[in-house]
Design a protein around this motif. Structure first.
Motif, PDB file in Angstrom:
ATOM      1  N   GLN A 265      76.624 -89.955 -73.483  1.00  0.00           N
ATOM      2  CA  GLN A 265      75.488 -89.973 -72.979  1.00  0.00           C
ATOM      3  C   GLN A 265      75.830 -88.565 -71.223  1.00  0.00           C
ATOM      4  OE1 GLN A 265      72.260 -90.930 -73.068  1.00  0.00           O
ATOM      5  NE2 GLN A 265      72.886 -93.183 -73.712  1.00  0.00           N
ATOM      6  N   ARG A 266      74.950 -87.665 -71.639  1.00  0.00           N
ATOM      7  CA  ARG A 266      75.104 -86.370 -70.782  1.00  0.00           C
ATOM      8  C   ARG A 266      74.734 -86.603 -69.965  1.00  0.00           C
ATOM      9  NH1 ARG A 266      77.428 -82.022 -74.349  1.00  0.00           N
ATOM     10  NH2 ARG A 266      76.300 -82.600 -75.950  1.00  0.00           N
ATOM     11  N   GLY A 267      75.897 -86.299 -68.184  1.00  0.00           N
ATOM     12  CA  GLY A 267      75.814 -85.943 -67.406  1.00  0.00           C
ATOM     13  C   GLY A 267      75.901 -87.195 -66.782  1.00  0.00           C
ATOM     14  N   ALA A 268      76.499 -88.617 -68.036  1.00  0.00           N
ATOM     15  CA  ALA A 268      76.658 -90.529 -66.873  1.00  0.00           C
ATOM     16  C   ALA A 268      78.107 -90.066 -66.704  1.00  0.00           C
ATOM     17  CB  ALA A 268      76.094 -90.959 -68.689  1.00  0.00           C
ATOM     18  N   MET A 269      78.372 -90.896 -65.636  1.00  0.00           N
ATOM     19  CA  MET A 269      79.707 -91.261 -65.689  1.00  0.00           C
ATOM     20  C   MET A 269      79.799 -92.524 -65.823  1.00  0.00           C
ATOM     21  SD  MET A 269      80.793 -89.600 -62.007  1.00  0.00           S
ATOM     22  CE  MET A 269      79.193 -90.179 -60.684  1.00  0.00           C
ATOM     23  N   HIS A 270      81.200 -93.117 -66.084  1.00  0.00           N
ATOM     24  CA  HIS A 270      81.099 -94.711 -66.305  1.00  0.00           C
ATOM     25  C   HIS A 270      80.737 -95.871 -65.758  1.00  0.00           C
ATOM     26  CE1 HIS A 270      84.446 -97.230 -68.438  1.00  0.00           C
ATOM     27  NE2 HIS A 270      84.499 -97.658 -67.365  1.00  0.00           N
ATOM     28  N   GLY A 271      80.232 -96.464 -66.098  1.00  0.00           N
ATOM     29  CA  GLY A 271      79.617 -97.661 -64.989  1.00  0.00           C
ATOM     30  C   GLY A 271      78.364 -97.757 -65.077  1.00  0.00           C
ATOM     31  N   TYR A 272      77.567 -96.843 -65.625  1.00  0.00           N
ATOM     32  CA  TYR A 272      75.883 -96.250 -65.649  1.00  0.00           C
ATOM     33  C   TYR A 272      75.323 -97.415 -65.984  1.00  0.00           C
ATOM     34  CZ  TYR A 272      75.910 -95.717 -70.677  1.00  0.00           C
ATOM     35  OH  TYR A 272      75.992 -95.682 -71.293  1.00  0.00           O
ATOM     36  N   LEU A 273      75.749 -98.383 -67.053  1.00  0.00           N
ATOM     37  CA  LEU A 273      74.516 -99.869 -66.909  1.00  0.00           C
ATOM     38  C   LEU A 273      74.657-100.953 -65.554  1.00  0.00           C
ATOM     39  CD1 LEU A 273      75.396-100.858 -70.351  1.00  0.00           C
ATOM     40  CD2 LEU A 273      73.432 -99.690 -69.378  1.00  0.00           C
ATOM     41  N   ASN A 274      75.324-100.225 -64.605  1.00  0.00           N
ATOM     42  CA  ASN A 274      75.069-100.790 -63.675  1.00  0.00           C
ATOM     43  C   ASN A 274      74.220-100.071 -62.360  1.00  0.00           C
ATOM     44  OD1 ASN A 274      77.021-103.209 -62.981  1.00  0.00           O
ATOM     45  ND2 ASN A 274      78.485-102.001 -63.223  1.00  0.00           N
ATOM     46  N   GLU A 275      74.426 -98.914 -63.045  1.00  0.00           N
ATOM     47  CA  GLU A 275      72.775 -98.063 -62.227  1.00  0.00           C
ATOM     48  C   GLU A 275      71.198 -98.807 -62.237  1.00  0.00           C
ATOM     49  OE1 GLU A 275      74.487 -94.173 -60.906  1.00  0.00           O
ATOM     50  OE2 GLU A 275      76.077 -94.659 -61.309  1.00  0.00           O
ATOM     51  N   VAL A 276      70.463 -99.235 -62.133  1.00  0.00           N
ATOM     52  CA  VAL A 276      69.184 -99.555 -62.856  1.00  0.00           C
ATOM     53  C   VAL A 276      68.579 -98.328 -63.072  1.00  0.00           C
ATOM     54  CG1 VAL A 276      67.270-101.131 -62.053  1.00  0.00           C
ATOM     55  CG2 VAL A 276      69.667-102.280 -62.197  1.00  0.00           C
ATOM     56  N   GLY A 277      67.659 -98.144 -63.987  1.00  0.00           N
ATOM     57  CA  GLY A 277      66.664 -97.381 -63.924  1.00  0.00           C
ATOM     58  C   GLY A 277      67.787 -95.694 -64.266  1.00  0.00           C
ATOM     59  N   HIS A 278      69.152 -95.749 -64.132  1.00  0.00           N
ATOM     60  CA  HIS A 278      69.561 -94.769 -64.435  1.00  0.00           C
ATOM     61  C   HIS A 278      69.849 -93.679 -66.220  1.00  0.00           C
ATOM     62  CE1 HIS A 278      72.452 -91.846 -65.480  1.00  0.00           C
ATOM     63  NE2 HIS A 278      73.391 -91.804 -63.670  1.00  0.00           N
ATOM     64  N   PRO A 279      68.813 -92.840 -66.021  1.00  0.00           N
ATOM     65  CA  PRO A 279      68.220 -92.136 -67.763  1.00  0.00           C
ATOM     66  C   PRO A 279      69.021 -92.659 -68.490  1.00  0.00           C
ATOM     67  CG  PRO A 279      68.234 -90.665 -65.328  1.00  0.00           C
ATOM     68  CD  PRO A 279      69.106 -91.754 -64.956  1.00  0.00           C
ATOM     69  N   ALA A 280      70.689 -92.702 -68.543  1.00  0.00           N
ATOM     70  CA  ALA A 280      71.323 -93.346 -68.945  1.00  0.00           C
ATOM     71  C   ALA A 280      71.999 -94.362 -69.571  1.00  0.00           C
ATOM     72  CB  ALA A 280      73.062 -92.177 -68.770  1.00  0.00           C
ATOM     73  N   ALA A 281      70.797 -95.288 -68.460  1.00  0.00           N
ATOM     74  CA  ALA A 281      71.061 -96.225 -68.910  1.00  0.00           C
ATOM     75  C   ALA A 281      69.843 -97.192 -69.946  1.00  0.00           C
ATOM     76  CB  ALA A 281      71.308 -97.591 -67.518  1.00  0.00           C
ATOM     77  N   GLU A 282      68.831 -96.737 -69.323  1.00  0.00           N
ATOM     78  CA  GLU A 282      67.598 -97.016 -70.652  1.00  0.00           C
ATOM     79  C   GLU A 282      67.763 -96.217 -71.904  1.00  0.00           C
ATOM     80  OE1 GLU A 282      64.592 -97.967 -69.173  1.00  0.00           O
ATOM     81  OE2 GLU A 282      66.093 -98.736 -66.962  1.00  0.00           O
ATOM     82  N   ARG A 283      68.388 -94.716 -72.004  1.00  0.00           N
ATOM     83  CA  ARG A 283      68.815 -94.232 -73.468  1.00  0.00           C
ATOM     84  C   ARG A 283      69.669 -95.606 -73.807  1.00  0.00           C
ATOM     85  NH1 ARG A 283      68.889 -89.105 -70.278  1.00  0.00           N
ATOM     86  NH2 ARG A 283      71.099 -89.607 -70.538  1.00  0.00           N
ATOM     87  N   THR A 284      70.328 -96.166 -73.220  1.00  0.00           N
ATOM     88  CA  THR A 284      71.108 -96.550 -73.602  1.00  0.00           C
ATOM     89  C   THR A 284      71.206 -98.364 -74.338  1.00  0.00           C
ATOM     90  OG1 THR A 284      73.491 -96.187 -72.696  1.00  0.00           O
ATOM     91  CG2 THR A 284      74.386 -98.102 -73.595  1.00  0.00           C
ATOM     92  N   LEU A 285      70.060 -98.878 -73.662  1.00  0.00           N
ATOM     93  CA  LEU A 285      69.319 -99.798 -73.148  1.00  0.00           C
ATOM     94  C   LEU A 285      68.920-100.036 -74.971  1.00  0.00           C
ATOM     95  CD1 LEU A 285      68.101-100.895 -70.181  1.00  0.00           C
ATOM     96  CD2 LEU A 285      70.052-102.277 -71.679  1.00  0.00           C
ATOM     97  N   ALA A 286      68.164 -98.554 -75.375  1.00  0.00           N
ATOM     98  CA  ALA A 286      66.954 -99.006 -76.640  1.00  0.00           C
ATOM     99  C   ALA A 286      67.947 -97.907 -77.192  1.00  0.00           C
ATOM    100  CB  ALA A 286      66.047 -97.340 -75.820  1.00  0.00           C
ATOM    101  N   LEU A 287      69.050 -97.437 -77.334  1.00  0.00           N
ATOM    102  CA  LEU A 287      70.493 -97.340 -78.382  1.00  0.00           C
ATOM    103  C   LEU A 287      70.576 -98.625 -78.989  1.00  0.00           C
ATOM    104  CD1 LEU A 287      72.246 -94.538 -76.853  1.00  0.00           C
ATOM    105  CD2 LEU A 287      70.791 -94.717 -79.057  1.00  0.00           C
ATOM    106  N   LEU A 288      71.210 -99.157 -77.832  1.00  0.00           N
ATOM    107  CA  LEU A 288      71.392-100.963 -78.287  1.00  0.00           C
ATOM    108  C   LEU A 288      70.426-101.851 -79.025  1.00  0.00           C
ATOM    109  CD1 LEU A 288      73.254-101.817 -74.994  1.00  0.00           C
ATOM    110  CD2 LEU A 288      74.533-102.438 -77.552  1.00  0.00           C
TER     111      LEU A 288
END
Length: 299
Positions: A265-288
């Motif tokens: 996840q480009r441009g993302a730091m550790h723990g980004y799933l704790n940032e609701v709405g973060h683009p990397a979180a949205e992409r990761t939820l889709a991948l999961l």
């Protein structure tokens, strides 16, 4: 389908709970999910746990989020870097937030609890509209480590295996895997509070496993025998000193002939799933969602 509810379990001598997020419209799959927190922190209410449960259940996956027994806080004072930014909580704040966690225990308690949670999910999958053979296992950070170790236990027990492992910004080796030149350059612009140093990682790991005794690799699966594990999705944060562990583990899985899909996840730091709405979180939820929903047996 029933509303979000909790189920009480006991394993390895400790009481713990599962928070169940029933699928709105079940698609036949289920996920046992583990939050992170350096083995010492984390609750079922943090976005890394609750957001995953709510979003994936809305996509048809029943999620069982595990409130596993946390490790003691002995390493806490060594985790906050001296020049940490204002957003990083102090050891005092972290300790105050963790006081309500209840009894604590080191390895192997949480590891054994996760195996029991997976067994419960398999036994109860049908009541939630899921196939017992399509129960996945996954987690973030320390939760990813715990997921991989539990999968190894299940493999060695030779009974039910997770349909897929979902590992998000995982730490899988006992220590920091050295960063390559590209990662070292990227980390120069990351706030010190967001970087796991070798010293901090050692404090966390020895707090969890004091004597470093891990003959089977259940505490730290990196570098161990990975043959026979189920398909694995690894999602790394680009700006994360632990990224090297996720990438090394992906290579180890491939060498062991385990199907692995690794994403950065480009441009993302550790723990980004704790940032609701973060683009990397949205992409990761889709991948999961895609990984858990797919039936790898039919590929």
């Amino acid at each position: 389908m029933s509303e979000i509810h909790e189920v009480a379990l006991k394993a390895a001598g400790y009481d713990y709970a599962l928070r169940i997020y029933p699928a709105a419209e079940p698609n036949g799959s289920m996920l046992v999910w583990l939050h992170g927190g350096a083995f010492m922190f984390g609750t079922l209410d943090m976005p890394e746990a609750d957001q995953v449960g709510r979003r994936l259940s809305a996509a048809g996956i029943t999620v069982a989020s595990v409130d596993y027994t946390l490790a003691p806080l002995d390493a806490l004072d060594r985790l906050s870097p001296p020049d940490s930014d204002a957003d990083f909580p102090s050891p005092e704040q972290l300790r105050a937030e963790a006081d309500a966690a209840g009894p604590r225990a080191r390895f192997p308690v949480a590891s054994l609890q996760i195996v029991a949670a997976f067994d419960w999910a398999v036994d109860n999958a049908v009541r939630y509209g899921a196939d017992p053979a399509r129960v996945a296992l996954g987690g973030a950070s320390a939760g990813a480590n715990l997921s991989a170790g539990a999968a190894m236990r299940l493999r060695d027990r030779a009974t039910s295996l997770p349909s897929v492992l979902g590992l998000v910004y995982p730490s899988l080796h006992d220590g920091i895997v050295p960063a390559n030149d590209e990662l070292r350059a990227l980390l120069r612009d990351v706030p010190p509070a967001r970087i796991f140093t070798p010293e901090a990682r050692a404090a966390i790991n020895r707090n969890y496993l004091p004597d470093a005794g891990d003959p089977e690799g259940y505490a730290f699966p990196g570098g161990r025998n990975l043959v026979g594990l189920p398909p694995v999705l690894i999602v790394n944060a680009e700006l994360d000193s632990l990224r090297a562990s996720g990438e090394a583990f992906a290579a180890e899985l491939a060498t062991a002939s385990v199907d692995v899909h690794v994403v950065r996840q480009r441009g993302a730091m550790h723990g980004y799933l704790n940032e609701v709405g973060h683009p990397a979180a949205e992409r990761t939820l889709a991948l999961l969602t895609d990984a858990v929903t797919q039936d790898y047996r039919e590929r």
